[in-house]
Design a protein around this motif. Structure first.
Motif, PDB file in Angstrom:
ATOM      1  N   THR A 110     -22.055 -10.500 -33.287  1.00 35.89           N
ATOM      2  CA  THR A 110     -22.668 -11.504 -34.153  1.00 35.89           C
ATOM      3  C   THR A 110     -24.183 -11.287 -34.177  1.00 35.89           C
ATOM      4  OG1 THR A 110     -20.934 -13.081 -33.572  1.00 35.89           O
ATOM      5  CG2 THR A 110     -22.952 -13.977 -34.534  1.00 35.89           C
ATOM      6  N   PRO A 111     -24.828 -11.448 -35.330  1.00 29.95           N
ATOM      7  CA  PRO A 111     -26.278 -11.258 -35.388  1.00 29.95           C
ATOM      8  C   PRO A 111     -27.006 -12.125 -34.362  1.00 29.95           C
ATOM      9  CG  PRO A 111     -25.363 -11.446 -37.589  1.00 29.95           C
ATOM     10  CD  PRO A 111     -24.241 -11.747 -36.651  1.00 29.95           C
ATOM     11  N   LEU A 112     -28.031 -11.536 -33.752  1.00 25.26           N
ATOM     12  CA  LEU A 112     -28.814 -12.249 -32.741  1.00 25.26           C
ATOM     13  C   LEU A 112     -29.560 -13.420 -33.370  1.00 25.26           C
ATOM     14  CD1 LEU A 112     -30.266  -9.212 -30.724  1.00 25.26           C
ATOM     15  CD2 LEU A 112     -28.253 -10.607 -30.199  1.00 25.26           C
ATOM     16  N   GLY A 237     -25.006 -14.861 -44.451  1.00 22.28           N
ATOM     17  CA  GLY A 237     -25.145 -16.221 -43.956  1.00 22.28           C
ATOM     18  C   GLY A 237     -26.151 -16.986 -44.791  1.00 22.28           C
ATOM     19  N   ARG A 238     -26.447 -18.209 -44.359  1.00 22.39           N
ATOM     20  CA  ARG A 238     -27.449 -19.028 -45.060  1.00 22.39           C
ATOM     21  C   ARG A 238     -28.345 -19.667 -44.002  1.00 22.39           C
ATOM     22  NH1 ARG A 238     -24.290 -22.705 -49.290  1.00 22.39           N
ATOM     23  NH2 ARG A 238     -23.018 -23.162 -47.457  1.00 22.39           N
ATOM     24  N   PRO A 239     -29.271 -18.876 -43.471  1.00 23.13           N
ATOM     25  CA  PRO A 239     -30.087 -19.355 -42.349  1.00 23.13           C
ATOM     26  C   PRO A 239     -31.182 -20.345 -42.732  1.00 23.13           C
ATOM     27  CG  PRO A 239     -30.779 -17.164 -42.986  1.00 23.13           C
ATOM     28  CD  PRO A 239     -29.567 -17.468 -43.796  1.00 23.13           C
ATOM     29  N   GLU A 260     -24.452 -19.989 -40.183  1.00 20.58           N
ATOM     30  CA  GLU A 260     -23.208 -19.333 -40.607  1.00 20.58           C
ATOM     31  C   GLU A 260     -23.356 -17.822 -40.728  1.00 20.58           C
ATOM     32  OE1 GLU A 260     -22.286 -21.178 -44.304  1.00 20.58           O
ATOM     33  OE2 GLU A 260     -21.983 -23.167 -43.442  1.00 20.58           O
ATOM     34  N   MET A 261     -24.124 -17.203 -39.850  1.00 16.97           N
ATOM     35  CA  MET A 261     -24.314 -15.757 -39.903  1.00 16.97           C
ATOM     36  C   MET A 261     -23.085 -15.036 -39.341  1.00 16.97           C
ATOM     37  SD  MET A 261     -27.201 -15.308 -41.384  1.00 16.97           S
ATOM     38  CE  MET A 261     -27.247 -13.527 -41.160  1.00 16.97           C
ATOM     39  N   ALA A 262     -22.679 -13.979 -40.001  1.00 16.39           N
ATOM     40  CA  ALA A 262     -21.510 -13.208 -39.581  1.00 16.39           C
ATOM     41  C   ALA A 262     -21.633 -11.783 -40.100  1.00 16.39           C
ATOM     42  CB  ALA A 262     -20.229 -13.852 -40.082  1.00 16.39           C
ATOM     43  N   VAL A 263     -20.878 -10.877 -39.484  1.00 14.66           N
ATOM     44  CA  VAL A 263     -20.831  -9.476 -39.913  1.00 14.66           C
ATOM     45  C   VAL A 263     -19.407  -9.154 -40.347  1.00 14.66           C
ATOM     46  CG1 VAL A 263     -21.098  -7.066 -39.227  1.00 14.66           C
ATOM     47  CG2 VAL A 263     -22.716  -8.793 -38.400  1.00 14.66           C
TER      48      VAL A 263
END
Length: 307
Positions: A110-112, A237-239, A260-263
């Motif tokens: 998952t993104p840091l 995602g939508r940071p 909601e960040m994801a790869v």
């Protein structure tokens, strides 16, 4: 008989010129009538012959048409068989190629969190506010780590896009050899400006590519009839969230779950050298087609460049 000819000669001697003209005309009419009779008789004979031959000609025409259709069907069947044989040969060649080809898979974390403010590389803070016409040009980048594993039978050559690099020192930071069973760690860092992340939150429909970053990993071997594999990744995602309903001020999400960040790792796409080059749509093209079709990039309200 002599007496008949003498009498006829004597009679003809008494014929006037006008009578001679009538006699000649009568003889001509008689000859024409005889010729017409002969032609009509010949015509009736030809008609009877044609009537007898017409069914045979019609049958021959039908026979020729049937033979031509059979020939066309045979050509079509031969072409179909040739196509099937060619396809079977290609499938057999692909199967042989797959047996000796490398097979690289990608696993990513998952993104840091939180993202980094580029180019200072400091962690972004949810307390910082970004006004619509002020600092929206600030870039926010996310980083994720991943590994590549070669599960194939032969050595693979792996090449990363410029947004990623291998963690182990290599002569080329974005390219290396990966032997069977070997693992390579890499880092991927990518992002958008605050304005673009904000637009993805403010205008999510149709799906907005400004809320995603993309990476392609290329895998190939050195065989003449080898393979090219493309591993496509998306980090989305939508940071950025709104401070007010009008989105005049925005900030970074307070929690990672809110962003909601994801790869996403898409299925590997394999092409074969003997098939020649081809240009397939990228796996995310259909997702964002409506946004591009509507000119989403031109509608983005960008902040002015800093003085």
């Amino acid at each position: 008989m002599r007496a008949f000819w003498d009498a006829l000669t004597a009679a003809l001697g008494r014929v006037t010129p006008a009578e001679w003209m009538q006699i000649v005309a009568a003889i001509g009419a008689l000859a024409a009538a005889f010729a017409a009779f002969s032609a009509a008789r010949a015509g009736r004979a030809a008609a009877r012959t044609a009537a007898r031959q017409l069914p045979e000609l019609h049958h021959q025409v039908e026979l020729n048409a049937t033979q031509a259709k059979a020939a066309e069907d045979q050509v079509a069947l031969t072409q179909e068989m040739l196509q099937q044989a060619t396809a079977a040969l290609r499938e057999a060649a692909r199967a042989r190629t797959d047996e000796r080809a490398p097979l690289v898979i990608a696993l990513l974390e998952t993104p840091l969190w939180p993202p980094l403010v580029e180019p200072s590389a400091e962690a972004a803070s949810p307390a910082r506010l970004y006004a619509r016409d002020a600092e929206r040009n600030t870039p926010l980048h996310f980083r994720t780590d991943g590994i590549l594993i070669n599960e194939g039978a032969t050595t693979a050559r792996v090449r990363l896009d410029e947004q990623a690099h291998f963690q182990d020192p290599t002569p080329a930071r974005r390219e290396r050899l990966l032997r069977p069973g070997e693992v390579a760690r890499f880092t991927w860092a990518a992002g958008h400006t605050v304005a673009e992340w904000a637009d993805a939150r403010e205008n999510p429909d149709p799906p907005n590519p400004l809320g995603a970053c993309f990476l392609t990993i290329t895998v190939f071997d050195n065989f003449e009839h080898g393979i090219f594999d493309h591993i496509h990744l998306a980090m989305s995602g939508r940071p950025i969230v709104a401070v007010d309903p009008s989105f005049d001020e925005v900030r970074l999400a307070s929690h990672e779950s809110e962003a909601e960040m994801a790869v996403t790792v898409f299925p590997t796409r394999r092409t074969y050298r003997f098939d020649g080059p081809r240009r397939d749509p990228l796996p995310w093209d259909s997702t964002y087609a409506a946004w591009w079709r509507e000119g989403g990039a031109t509608k983005l309200r960008r902040a002015p460049e800093p003085a």
